[in-house]
Design a protein around this motif. Sequence first.
Motif, PDB file in Angstrom:
ATOM      1  N   VAL A 166      35.366 -12.157 -38.371  1.00 26.38           N
ATOM      2  CA  VAL A 166      36.161 -13.023 -39.245  1.00 26.38           C
ATOM      3  C   VAL A 166      35.769 -12.810 -40.711  1.00 26.38           C
ATOM      4  CG1 VAL A 166      36.502 -15.459 -39.887  1.00 26.38           C
ATOM      5  CG2 VAL A 166      36.645 -14.759 -37.481  1.00 26.38           C
ATOM      6  N   ASN A 167      34.477 -12.523 -40.936  1.00 26.85           N
ATOM      7  CA  ASN A 167      33.985 -12.278 -42.304  1.00 26.85           C
ATOM      8  C   ASN A 167      34.150 -10.815 -42.728  1.00 26.85           C
ATOM      9  OD1 ASN A 167      33.182 -14.949 -42.356  1.00 26.85           O
ATOM     10  ND2 ASN A 167      31.055 -14.493 -41.779  1.00 26.85           N
ATOM     11  N   ASN A 168      34.898 -10.021 -41.947  1.00 27.78           N
ATOM     12  CA  ASN A 168      35.057  -8.582 -42.209  1.00 27.78           C
ATOM     13  C   ASN A 168      33.723  -7.840 -42.237  1.00 27.78           C
ATOM     14  OD1 ASN A 168      37.870  -9.013 -42.541  1.00 27.78           O
ATOM     15  ND2 ASN A 168      37.498  -9.619 -44.680  1.00 27.78           N
ATOM     16  N   ASP A 169      32.742  -8.382 -41.535  1.00 25.07           N
ATOM     17  CA  ASP A 169      31.417  -7.750 -41.477  1.00 25.07           C
ATOM     18  C   ASP A 169      31.351  -6.939 -40.185  1.00 25.07           C
ATOM     19  OD1 ASP A 169      28.779  -7.131 -41.004  1.00 25.07           O
ATOM     20  OD2 ASP A 169      28.015  -9.189 -41.282  1.00 25.07           O
ATOM     21  N   TYR A 170      31.905  -5.692 -40.240  1.00 22.78           N
ATOM     22  CA  TYR A 170      32.067  -4.912 -39.019  1.00 22.78           C
ATOM     23  C   TYR A 170      30.744  -4.375 -38.488  1.00 22.78           C
ATOM     24  CZ  TYR A 170      36.798  -5.507 -40.549  1.00 22.78           C
ATOM     25  OH  TYR A 170      37.968  -6.083 -40.958  1.00 22.78           O
ATOM     26  N   HIS A 171      29.792  -4.204 -39.393  1.00 18.57           N
ATOM     27  CA  HIS A 171      28.460  -3.745 -38.990  1.00 18.57           C
ATOM     28  C   HIS A 171      27.853  -4.728 -37.966  1.00 18.57           C
ATOM     29  CE1 HIS A 171      24.332  -2.415 -39.166  1.00 18.57           C
ATOM     30  NE2 HIS A 171      23.935  -3.550 -39.704  1.00 18.57           N
ATOM     31  N   HIS A 172      27.802  -6.011 -38.321  1.00 18.61           N
ATOM     32  CA  HIS A 172      27.228  -6.988 -37.394  1.00 18.61           C
ATOM     33  C   HIS A 172      28.139  -7.246 -36.194  1.00 18.61           C
ATOM     34  CE1 HIS A 172      24.523  -8.198 -40.862  1.00 18.61           C
ATOM     35  NE2 HIS A 172      23.678  -8.018 -39.857  1.00 18.61           N
ATOM     36  N   THR A 173      29.454  -7.077 -36.399  1.00 16.12           N
ATOM     37  CA  THR A 173      30.355  -7.228 -35.247  1.00 16.12           C
ATOM     38  C   THR A 173      29.959  -6.242 -34.150  1.00 16.12           C
ATOM     39  OG1 THR A 173      32.152  -7.802 -36.770  1.00 16.12           O
ATOM     40  CG2 THR A 173      32.766  -7.302 -34.498  1.00 16.12           C
ATOM     41  N   VAL A 174      29.765  -4.974 -34.546  1.00 20.26           N
ATOM     42  CA  VAL A 174      29.417  -3.945 -33.557  1.00 20.26           C
ATOM     43  C   VAL A 174      28.089  -4.288 -32.881  1.00 20.26           C
ATOM     44  CG1 VAL A 174      28.775  -1.524 -33.256  1.00 20.26           C
ATOM     45  CG2 VAL A 174      30.729  -2.110 -34.700  1.00 20.26           C
ATOM     46  N   LEU A 175      27.083  -4.655 -33.682  1.00 19.31           N
ATOM     47  CA  LEU A 175      25.761  -4.979 -33.109  1.00 19.31           C
ATOM     48  C   LEU A 175      25.874  -6.097 -32.075  1.00 19.31           C
ATOM     49  CD1 LEU A 175      23.388  -4.997 -36.256  1.00 19.31           C
ATOM     50  CD2 LEU A 175      23.608  -3.209 -34.502  1.00 19.31           C
ATOM     51  N   TRP A 176      26.555  -7.188 -32.437  1.00 16.89           N
ATOM     52  CA  TRP A 176      26.544  -8.380 -31.574  1.00 16.89           C
ATOM     53  C   TRP A 176      27.534  -8.303 -30.421  1.00 16.89           C
ATOM     54  CZ3 TRP A 176      22.649 -11.541 -31.142  1.00 16.89           C
ATOM     55  CH2 TRP A 176      21.696 -11.540 -32.169  1.00 16.89           C
ATOM     56  N   MET A 177      28.618  -7.559 -30.598  1.00 19.81           N
ATOM     57  CA  MET A 177      29.527  -7.377 -29.469  1.00 19.81           C
ATOM     58  C   MET A 177      28.868  -6.485 -28.406  1.00 19.81           C
ATOM     59  SD  MET A 177      32.286  -9.110 -29.538  1.00 19.81           S
ATOM     60  CE  MET A 177      33.062 -10.237 -30.706  1.00 19.81           C
ATOM     61  N   ASN A 178      28.123  -5.498 -28.870  1.00 17.90           N
ATOM     62  CA  ASN A 178      27.368  -4.665 -27.911  1.00 17.90           C
ATOM     63  C   ASN A 178      26.351  -5.504 -27.156  1.00 17.90           C
ATOM     64  OD1 ASN A 178      28.212  -1.932 -27.785  1.00 17.90           O
ATOM     65  ND2 ASN A 178      27.475  -1.616 -29.889  1.00 17.90           N
ATOM     66  N   GLU A 179      25.675  -6.385 -27.895  1.00 13.06           N
ATOM     67  CA  GLU A 179      24.689  -7.259 -27.259  1.00 13.06           C
ATOM     68  C   GLU A 179      25.380  -8.212 -26.262  1.00 13.06           C
ATOM     69  OE1 GLU A 179      21.486  -6.827 -27.716  1.00 13.06           O
ATOM     70  OE2 GLU A 179      20.925  -8.468 -26.349  1.00 13.06           O
ATOM     71  N   ALA A 180      26.537  -8.730 -26.648  1.00 12.98           N
ATOM     72  CA  ALA A 180      27.299  -9.616 -25.754  1.00 12.98           C
ATOM     73  C   ALA A 180      27.644  -8.879 -24.470  1.00 12.98           C
ATOM     74  CB  ALA A 180      28.568 -10.113 -26.450  1.00 12.98           C
ATOM     75  N   MET A 181      28.071  -7.617 -24.625  1.00 16.70           N
ATOM     76  CA  MET A 181      28.462  -6.816 -23.467  1.00 16.70           C
ATOM     77  C   MET A 181      27.280  -6.623 -22.516  1.00 16.70           C
ATOM     78  SD  MET A 181      31.103  -5.012 -22.327  1.00 16.70           S
ATOM     79  CE  MET A 181      32.053  -3.906 -23.400  1.00 16.70           C
ATOM     80  N   SER A 182      26.102  -6.258 -23.064  1.00 17.45           N
ATOM     81  CA  SER A 182      24.984  -5.985 -22.154  1.00 17.45           C
ATOM     82  C   SER A 182      24.466  -7.283 -21.517  1.00 17.45           C
ATOM     83  CB  SER A 182      23.870  -5.200 -22.857  1.00 17.45           C
ATOM     84  OG  SER A 182      23.365  -5.947 -23.915  1.00 17.45           O
ATOM     85  N   ARG A 183      24.508  -8.388 -22.267  1.00 15.06           N
ATOM     86  CA  ARG A 183      24.073  -9.677 -21.686  1.00 15.06           C
ATOM     87  C   ARG A 183      25.061 -10.155 -20.619  1.00 15.06           C
ATOM     88  NH1 ARG A 183      19.964 -12.792 -23.445  1.00 15.06           N
ATOM     89  NH2 ARG A 183      18.647 -11.172 -24.324  1.00 15.06           N
ATOM     90  N   MET A 184      26.315  -9.863 -20.833  1.00 15.01           N
ATOM     91  CA  MET A 184      27.369 -10.266 -19.897  1.00 15.01           C
ATOM     92  C   MET A 184      27.076  -9.691 -18.511  1.00 15.01           C
ATOM     93  SD  MET A 184      31.303  -9.322 -20.573  1.00 15.01           S
ATOM     94  CE  MET A 184      32.633 -10.096 -19.689  1.00 15.01           C
ATOM     95  N   LEU A 185      26.619  -8.457 -18.491  1.00 18.26           N
ATOM     96  CA  LEU A 185      26.353  -7.796 -17.204  1.00 18.26           C
ATOM     97  C   LEU A 185      25.153  -8.423 -16.503  1.00 18.26           C
ATOM     98  CD1 LEU A 185      26.816  -4.127 -18.476  1.00 18.26           C
ATOM     99  CD2 LEU A 185      28.503  -5.552 -17.273  1.00 18.26           C
ATOM    100  N   GLU A 186      24.281  -9.085 -17.301  1.00 17.61           N
ATOM    101  CA  GLU A 186      23.099  -9.739 -16.718  1.00 17.61           C
ATOM    102  C   GLU A 186      23.391 -11.172 -16.285  1.00 17.61           C
ATOM    103  OE1 GLU A 186      20.149  -9.486 -19.768  1.00 17.61           O
ATOM    104  OE2 GLU A 186      20.315  -7.294 -19.879  1.00 17.61           O
ATOM    105  N   GLU A 187      24.613 -11.644 -16.517  1.00 18.38           N
ATOM    106  CA  GLU A 187      24.977 -13.022 -16.166  1.00 18.38           C
ATOM    107  C   GLU A 187      26.123 -13.053 -15.156  1.00 18.38           C
ATOM    108  OE1 GLU A 187      26.119 -14.760 -19.880  1.00 18.38           O
ATOM    109  OE2 GLU A 187      24.114 -14.600 -20.734  1.00 18.38           O
ATOM    110  N   PRO A 188      25.908 -12.471 -13.977  1.00 15.21           N
ATOM    111  CA  PRO A 188      27.032 -12.389 -13.036  1.00 15.21           C
ATOM    112  C   PRO A 188      27.483 -13.751 -12.535  1.00 15.21           C
ATOM    113  CG  PRO A 188      24.997 -11.726 -11.969  1.00 15.21           C
ATOM    114  CD  PRO A 188      24.669 -11.926 -13.407  1.00 15.21           C
ATOM    115  N   LEU A 189      26.609 -14.774 -12.632  1.00 13.06           N
ATOM    116  CA  LEU A 189      26.952 -16.095 -12.097  1.00 13.06           C
ATOM    117  C   LEU A 189      27.552 -17.032 -13.136  1.00 13.06           C
ATOM    118  CD1 LEU A 189      23.835 -16.644  -9.825  1.00 13.06           C
ATOM    119  CD2 LEU A 189      26.143 -16.096  -9.108  1.00 13.06           C
ATOM    120  N   ASN A 190      27.697 -16.525 -14.357  1.00 13.72           N
ATOM    121  CA  ASN A 190      28.251 -17.350 -15.420  1.00 13.72           C
ATOM    122  C   ASN A 190      29.714 -17.695 -15.099  1.00 13.72           C
ATOM    123  OD1 ASN A 190      29.191 -18.493 -17.756  1.00 13.72           O
ATOM    124  ND2 ASN A 190      28.114 -17.084 -19.106  1.00 13.72           N
ATOM    125  N   GLN A 191      29.957 -19.002 -14.874  1.00 12.47           N
ATOM    126  CA  GLN A 191      31.307 -19.415 -14.485  1.00 12.47           C
ATOM    127  C   GLN A 191      32.116 -19.910 -15.667  1.00 12.47           C
ATOM    128  OE1 GLN A 191      29.773 -22.211 -11.441  1.00 12.47           O
ATOM    129  NE2 GLN A 191      31.396 -21.361 -10.171  1.00 12.47           N
TER     130      GLN A 191
END
Lengths: 258, 258
Positions: A166-191
């Motif tokens: 939203v802040n047009n800060d694409y550098h941090h977008t890439v860092l944190w979306m990647n982190e979200a993706m890898s954490r997502m795979l570790e949370e298979p029970l997240n409903q």
Amino acid sequence: VGVAVNGELYTALAEMEELLETESVLITNLEGYIRVQEDKLSLLKNKMDEYQREHADAASDITAYVSNPINAYLLTKRLTTDWRQVENLMEHDVGTDFLQNLTQYRNVLKFPSDEDLNGAAVALLRLQDTYQLDTSSVARGKLNGIQYSTEMSSDDCFELGRQSYVNNDYHHTVLWMNEAMSRMLEEPLNQTQTFTRADVLEYLAFSTYKEGNVESALVMTNELLQLLPNHERANGNKRFYEKEIAHQKEMKKMKGDD
Amino acid sequence: VGVAVNGELYTALAEMEELLETESVLITNLEGYIRVQEDKLSLLKNKMDEYQREHADAASDITAYVSNPINAYLLTKRLTTDWRQVENLMEHDVGTDFLQNLTQYRNVLKFPSDEDLNGAAVALLRLQDTYQLDTSSVARGKLNGIQYSTEMSSDDCFELGRQSYVNNDYHHTVLWMNEAMSRMLEEPLNQTQTFTRADVLEYLAFSTYKEGNVESALVMTNELLQLLPNHERANGNKRFYEKEIAHQKEMKKMKGDD
């Protein structure tokens, strides 16, 4: 952390403490809501158990069951006075008071705004840059090897990525979306996951393109299209990235021709 | 049980079998209702656990907690995007479909009427009289020592007493209200009791009076007034019974004077 002058810092802390009080009220109300709903469900489950037990008895020999006057009376009663009681209980919305509280709280308690959320995200990203902290350490709540806060969920990381976007800060977008993706795979029970793998891929692809890596953006977009082949914007982006890559090749060739 | 001629009996049995089918549909719907409510509550409880855990962390050192930018971000997020999700879940009435089914069922399924319930009660009491069965055996579902049906609850007995009362059958009212009272004491965990000890005493007192025992009626009414001193009808009855007893004594004395 050292950015605000002392006066501002104290104000911010006082506001945060107010938010903790809000949270405490919300938790108490949620507890109450859950408690009355559980009590209601426990009554209904007892009734259901009774009905199921008796009904299973009946089903084992229907004719014998219904030709017995005690059973005939009990069955008739179950479907008249007893069932009216069950229906009333089902229809009685026990949570109303707690839901009304929610509306009231909006007027009397301090809630953070969407701008406050954006500000808190920016402050955290500034800290990350200042101390050159790697994303996964921050997500684990560890700064310089010390457990500094609770771990972030994939959703906490996704939201940091979204705020950066939203802040047009694409550098941090890439860092944190990647982190979200890898954490997502570790949370298979997240409903209660509020985002999908496709959502992350879309943010990642566009931010990666904005950061100058159009080939990676195309790879991610193709991955997204495998999940959602009819995703309109992704199909548009795919054509756009392909054209960009062709154009870049053309430019290179022209340079080579110099 | 031998009262109806064969044709009537078959009709009655066919109707009873239809009622069992109704019951089966109602049970399935109740199961569905309970399941979706439990799923919703389980999500809310997970959220509440998260909130409580994090909030307890914060409360242990508020200033340290809120001056940490990761926590500040997480707290702000909990009270914005996360809380909106919790609120939506709380406000989302997941049982609507099952409640709508209830209304529909009233139109398409066979339900017994209040007259059917009265009829089933009368048939059972006729059986009791014909075979001179004692009340507590019938209530235990035992006829001539054979387990003939499930046991009746205090509420099943109370309803038999109430139906007898409605039919001006004070003899059976007394029998079944007494049975309801003694079963009531054996069901301390019953959370869905539809009647109170005072209700039983009121039915018992009046029916006992109607059966000719005004002294017992007065004793029971006094017991009822110990529970509910301001019970208007009971206070009226008490005066009436006292007058009756005085009148009877007067009559006896006059007879003695003869």
